[in-house]
Design a protein around this motif. Structure first.
Motif, PDB file in Angstrom:
ATOM      1  N   PHE A 156      11.150  13.403   8.409  1.00 17.49           N
ATOM      2  CA  PHE A 156       9.727  13.577   7.681  1.00 17.49           C
ATOM      3  C   PHE A 156       8.482  13.325   8.845  1.00 17.49           C
ATOM      4  CE2 PHE A 156      10.774   9.554   6.414  1.00 17.49           C
ATOM      5  CZ  PHE A 156       9.593   8.909   6.713  1.00 17.49           C
ATOM      6  N   ASN A 157       7.415  13.540   8.604  1.00 18.16           N
ATOM      7  CA  ASN A 157       6.292  13.246   9.464  1.00 18.16           C
ATOM      8  C   ASN A 157       5.751  11.943   8.779  1.00 18.16           C
ATOM      9  OD1 ASN A 157       6.358  15.267  11.221  1.00 18.16           O
ATOM     10  ND2 ASN A 157       5.070  16.812   9.937  1.00 18.16           N
ATOM     11  N   GLY A 158       5.748  11.077   9.943  1.00 23.64           N
ATOM     12  CA  GLY A 158       5.419   9.654   9.342  1.00 23.64           C
ATOM     13  C   GLY A 158       3.931   9.676   9.174  1.00 23.64           C
ATOM     14  N   SER A 159       3.300   8.297   8.983  1.00 28.43           N
ATOM     15  CA  SER A 159       1.834   8.106   8.730  1.00 28.43           C
ATOM     16  C   SER A 159       1.181   8.419   9.902  1.00 28.43           C
ATOM     17  CB  SER A 159       1.696   6.803   8.229  1.00 28.43           C
ATOM     18  OG  SER A 159       2.232   5.612   9.230  1.00 28.43           O
ATOM     19  N   VAL A 171       8.835   2.069   4.687  1.00 26.78           N
ATOM     20  CA  VAL A 171       9.078   2.206   3.317  1.00 26.78           C
ATOM     21  C   VAL A 171       9.173   3.515   2.714  1.00 26.78           C
ATOM     22  CG1 VAL A 171       7.807   1.931   1.030  1.00 26.78           C
ATOM     23  CG2 VAL A 171       7.490   0.152   2.988  1.00 26.78           C
ATOM     24  N   TYR A 172       8.551   4.546   3.604  1.00 21.01           N
ATOM     25  CA  TYR A 172       8.503   5.756   3.199  1.00 21.01           C
ATOM     26  C   TYR A 172      10.016   6.565   3.473  1.00 21.01           C
ATOM     27  CZ  TYR A 172       3.903   7.484   1.612  1.00 21.01           C
ATOM     28  OH  TYR A 172       2.714   7.916   0.988  1.00 21.01           O
ATOM     29  N   PHE A 202       0.992  -1.263  -0.161  1.00 27.11           N
ATOM     30  CA  PHE A 202       0.067   0.056  -0.107  1.00 27.11           C
ATOM     31  C   PHE A 202       1.039   1.250   0.041  1.00 27.11           C
ATOM     32  CE2 PHE A 202      -2.284   3.294   2.704  1.00 27.11           C
ATOM     33  CZ  PHE A 202      -3.258   3.531   1.695  1.00 27.11           C
ATOM     34  N   ALA A 203       2.110   1.253   0.538  1.00 31.05           N
ATOM     35  CA  ALA A 203       2.840   2.420   0.939  1.00 31.05           C
ATOM     36  C   ALA A 203       3.576   2.680  -0.622  1.00 31.05           C
ATOM     37  CB  ALA A 203       3.784   2.152   2.014  1.00 31.05           C
ATOM     38  N   ILE A 204       3.842   1.625  -1.291  1.00 32.05           N
ATOM     39  CA  ILE A 204       4.544   1.550  -2.373  1.00 32.05           C
ATOM     40  C   ILE A 204       3.424   2.354  -3.265  1.00 32.05           C
ATOM     41  CG2 ILE A 204       5.452   0.213  -4.464  1.00 32.05           C
ATOM     42  CD1 ILE A 204       6.874  -1.528  -2.318  1.00 32.05           C
ATOM     43  N   ASP A 205       2.404   1.743  -3.401  1.00 34.00           N
ATOM     44  CA  ASP A 205       1.271   2.410  -4.179  1.00 34.00           C
ATOM     45  C   ASP A 205       0.926   3.775  -4.111  1.00 34.00           C
ATOM     46  OD1 ASP A 205       1.033  -0.369  -5.318  1.00 34.00           O
ATOM     47  OD2 ASP A 205      -0.854  -0.563  -4.105  1.00 34.00           O
ATOM     48  N   LEU A 206       1.139   4.250  -2.836  1.00 35.14           N
ATOM     49  CA  LEU A 206       0.869   5.492  -2.486  1.00 35.14           C
ATOM     50  C   LEU A 206       2.358   6.344  -2.751  1.00 35.14           C
ATOM     51  CD1 LEU A 206      -0.390   5.695   1.029  1.00 35.14           C
ATOM     52  CD2 LEU A 206      -1.515   6.002  -0.991  1.00 35.14           C
TER      53      LEU A 206
END
Length: 884
Positions: free
Chosen positions: A440-443, A397-398, A69-73
């Motif tokens: 960065f700010n995470g999910s 992932v991010y 899902f993270a890769i898709d985003l």
């Protein structure tokens, strides 16, 4: 396969065995410009030699779906890695480090050169090798033991690794795991948070339980190390769960934990499977409600370890890195179906497991009566709750994407897509430097940063597994930890319903006034010993002696002044001597008044008026000293005590000694000549008496000069074994020796007077009181002989002050009463009731008196025929006239 120079021999063996044989049967492959590896525990560890066991719906499927899902985003985000597509190669670790190592060799295939010169196909053509994916970075693994095993391989090929769940402190070693980073805090933070929880719960005796492997053992080791450094918490037992537990192993663990039953709190660093089996063993052994579980993030807020054993898990406190549910992932996962999620090779197995159904003849769940329709919906036809590490998977992932983005800006600035510098080879070391620099700010909205060791900051939520009134079990947030514990104790609930905190202590706290005697080798276990006697509890472990003038307070936690007492007027010990003294003073005053009233009568004159008044003064002082002995001591009272204590007796016995000496000298002289002896006149007698008295006064004044009078508080006199009964006695500073010296001179006069009374015992009984004086002295000696053993024999008694004061005052009063009764009461009786006998007789010369004395026998016979007192009066008057 060709081994490079950097590979160790055992790695080379693995590479040789697997590089030509691995297929995609147990992996997910997503195409992209840049391929990321993924390691997830899709299945549990298998039993009896099989590598994989049951499917893990949350820890496995949720997490790997979160990565995809993270890769898709990211691929849809025009700002992050524009014109670059991320791909993935996701493997199943089966919760086993050795199996994960075998699988992870897939990630390094592209970096290993292949030599096919010696290999030919059946038709003689050279082989065609499938070009393996080049992995630039790996997301995972979950278990620390798996991450450690994989990290040892990846670092050789300089492939950065970001874990979403591995928390072992060992992974913070940047010299050994330099390509490893993680978006979760290490267990060193977690162990500190768990220690703070234990301390807040006032537990000081706990056991630890760890799954064999780096995660469990390192976590427990960190906890034990913190307990040693901070103190206050002792480890009763530290048990380990084997990788391959034998049948009955978990029952054995429960029995061992019960050996130290006071250590109810169990600190658990164990994997999900082991947690479930430990709880099940506790349930089988009827220990529901006994143990107080404190679980690490491997337990967190997971449902799977507690399904079917909610009661035994009730009250468990668990910890989980601070997270927030990602709503977008919930929408994504609920929308997954068999038709739109074919890229997940394990999704069909998840479907069967999640909906408890069977997919066709080749389903994974044989024996199921229900067939899957494919129309089921996640969250509608089954329960759904987002797994706790989903956020961290997405953050990992991010983090990799942001690092690649930074690297792209640096190497391919202004170049759309991958430039040659990144397309041909992405330097893992350079990528690592960009990973460590991301911010960065995470999910969940919290910053994602790494320190120099690749660790994330410590931020945890504290949960408690509770069963509410509707018998529904749930994890409730009861606090948080961010370098400091914030715990809502009032929000906690326990199985007993008692709001007070359950205990996990080796020994109950000692009561006030008791010290801890620590058991050797176990500082949290002790025996309580009461501070006895005059000791008080100075600290938790020591009793100390109170200062001499103090005693322990009621609870023996401090010292208070010992009450100070004195002989009170209302005490029975004072009432009796005061009563006797008052009677004596009244009687003495009556005699003095009578003598003054009849001062010129023959009886008074014959008694020696001057000496009688001196003697009566001494008797009066003997009675009066009682009031000074009972009065509240101060400097004035102590001064008068010193003066008058022996002065009354000195007056009395100086006068009596002078009288008896005069009688003795008269009759001794009469035997030799008819000349009157010297110094028998009243004036001479007064001079002799006051000379004797002056010796007493001189001794007192010397005493004043050497040791000025003052008061003291004697704490030793009534220092009883029971401190509550101890009293300080306010008294004058007069020691027993000083008392003896003060009375000693008077006693010397008394003894001397007694000697003269014995010498004059042959004097005619009608002559000048010789016999009454003798009886007086004999009686007085008996009184003082009785006084000495009573006074000094009670020196160790708790009632010493009362006994000695009463004994002394009564002895003085009795001495005075004997003198008053024997010497003056007969005279007063004659004066008042027989005045006919108190008449003057004719006077004779001293010669006649001496002659009469030498004819004592005849005088005695003659005196018997006369009225009482005639001869005595005549002789006394004649002697008094001649002496004048």
């Amino acid at each position: 396969c060709v081994c490079t120079g950097e590979l160790s021999m055992w790695v080379c063996v693995f590479v040789t065995c697997f590089c030509l044989c691995l297929t995609y049967a147990h992996s997910i492959r997503l195409d992209g410009d840049i391929i990321l590896g993924g390691l997830f525990p899709v299945h549990s560890r298998g039993d009896r030699g099989t590598p994989c066991g049951e499917l893990k719906k949350e820890k496995g499927i949720h997490r790997l779906e979160a990565m995809m899902f993270a890769i898709d985003l990211i691929n849809k985000d025009p700002e992050l890695l524009p014109n670059i597509t991320l791909g993935a190669r996701i493997l199943d670790t089966c919760s086993r480090d050795t199996y994960a190592l075998e699988q992870s060799l897939t990630f390094v295939q592209a970096l290993i050169e292949r030599d096919g010169s010696d290999v030919r196909c059946a038709n003689g053509d050279p082989p065609i090798f499938t070009k393996p994916d080049k992995i630039v970075g790996v997301i995972g693994a979950a278990a620390s033991s798996v991450s450690i095993m994989v990290a040892n391989i990846l670092r050789l090929f300089k492939i950065p690794q970001i874990s979403y769940a591995s928390t072992a402190p060992e992974l913070s070693d940047n010299t050994r795991y330099d390509f490893f980073s993680r978006v979760v805090p290490p267990d060193s933070y977690q162990a500190q948070a768990m220690m703070d929880i234990v301390t807040a719960m006032e537990w000081n005796y706990v056991s630890t339980l760890a799954s064999e492997g780096n995660y469990g053992e390192s976590g427990v080791e960190a906890f034990i190390q913190i307990s040693r450094e901070t103190g206050g918490v002792c480890i009763a037992q530290s048990l380990k769960i084997p990788r391959e537990p034998k049948p009955g192993e978990f029952d054995k663990i429960i029995r061992r934990l019960l050996e130290t039953s006071n250590a109810r709190a169990i600190i658990m660093f164990a994997n999900e499977d082991d947690i479930r089996r430990v709880l099940d063993a506790a349930k089988r052994n009827n220990q529901t409600g006994h143990f107080l579980w404190v679980g690490s993030d491997s337990w967190g807020s997971k449902i799977s370890p507690v399904i079917g054993q909610e009661r035994v898990a009730e009250g468990a406190i668990t910890i989980l890195p601070k997270r927030a549910s990602v709503d977008a992932f919930d929408r994504y996962f609920r929308s997954r179906s068999l038709s739109n999620n074919r890229r997940n090779v394990w999704f069909a197995e998840f479907w069967e497991e999640n909906f408890n159904c069977k997919l066709g003849m080749h389903g994974k769940r044989p024996g199921s009566l229900k067939k899957c329709t494919g129309l089921e919906k996640v969250g509608r036809d089954s329960s759904y709750e987002q797994e706790g590490k989903v956020q961290f998977v997405m953050d990992a992932v991010y983090a990799m994407a942001h690092a690649l983005h930074r690297m792209h800006r640096e190497l391919c600035y202004g170049y759309p897509g991958l430039c040659p510098r990144m397309a041909n080879n992405i330097d893992g070391k350079e990528l690592l430097s960009h990973i460590r620099a991301v911010n960065f700010n995470g999910s969940a909205g919290t910053p994602v940063v790494f320190n120099e060791n690749g660790d994330a900051p410590g931020r945890y939520d504290i949960f408690q597994y509770q069963i509410n009134n509707r018998s529904t079990a749930e994890y409730r947030v009861i606090g948080s930890w961010t370098n400091k514990l914030h715990l809502k104790v009032e929000a906690m609930r326990w199985r007993t319903g008692d709001p007070s905190l359950p205990a996990s202590v080796c020994s109950i706290p000692c009561r006030a006034g008791e010290r801890k005697k620590v058991v050797k080798g176990s500082p949290c276990c002790w025996h309580c010993e009461r501070c006895e006697g005059y000791h008080y509890q100075a600290s938790e472990f020591t009793c100390e002696l109170c200062p001499y003038e103090m005693r322990p307070d009621a609870n023996r936690t401090g010292c208070v002044p010992i009450p100070i007492i004195k002989l009170e007027w209302h005490s029975p010990w004072a009432i009796v001597p005061v009563f006797i003294s008052m009677l004596g003073i009244i009687a003495t005053s009556f005699v003095i008044v009578t003598f003054v009233r009849y001062n010129d009568t023959p009886i008074v004159r014959a008694s020696g008026r001057e000496m009688s008044y001196v003697l009566l003064t001494g008797i009066f002082l003997c009675y009066a000293i009682t009031f000074l002995m009972i009065a509240t001591p101060d400097v004035g009272v102590c001064s008068f005590r010193r003066i008058f204590l022996g002065l009354g007796m000195c007056f009395s016995y100086a006068a009596l000694l002078t009288k008896t000496n005069r009688i003795h000298r008269i009759f001794e002289q009469g035997k030799k000549s008819v000349t009157a002896p010297r110094f028998i006149s009243p004036a001479s007698q007064l001079v002799i008496t006051f000379s004797l008295i002056s010796v007493q006064l001189l001794g007192v004044f010397v005493w004043f000069a050497v040791d000025p009078p003052h008061t003291v508080v004697d704490y030793g006199e009534q220092r009883t074994q029971d401190p509550m009964a101890a009293r300080g006695v306010l008294k004058c500073d007069i020691s027993d020796l000083s008392l003896i010296c003060s009375l000693g001179y008077s006693i010397l006069l008394m003894v001397t007077c007694t000697v003269y009374a014995i010498k004059t015992r042959g004097v005619p009984e009608t002559f000048n009181e010789a016999k009454p004086i003798g009886f007086t002295m004999y009686t007085t000696c008996i009184i003082w002989l009785a006084f000495i053993p009573i006074f000094f024999g009670t020196s160790q008694s708790a009632e010493r002050m009362y006994i000695q004061t009463t004994t002394l005052t009564i002895s003085l009063s009795l001495s005075a009463s004997v003198s008053l009764g024997m010497l003056y009461m007969p005279k007063v009786y004659i004066i008042l009731f027989h005045p006919e006998q108190n008449v003057p007789k004719r006077k004779r010369s001293f010669k006649a008196i001496v002659t009469a004395a030498t004819m004592s026998g005849k005088l005695t016979q003659k005196g018997g025929d006369r009225p009482n007192g005639e001869v005595k009066t005549e002789l006394c008057e004649s002697m008094e006239t001649n002496s004048e």
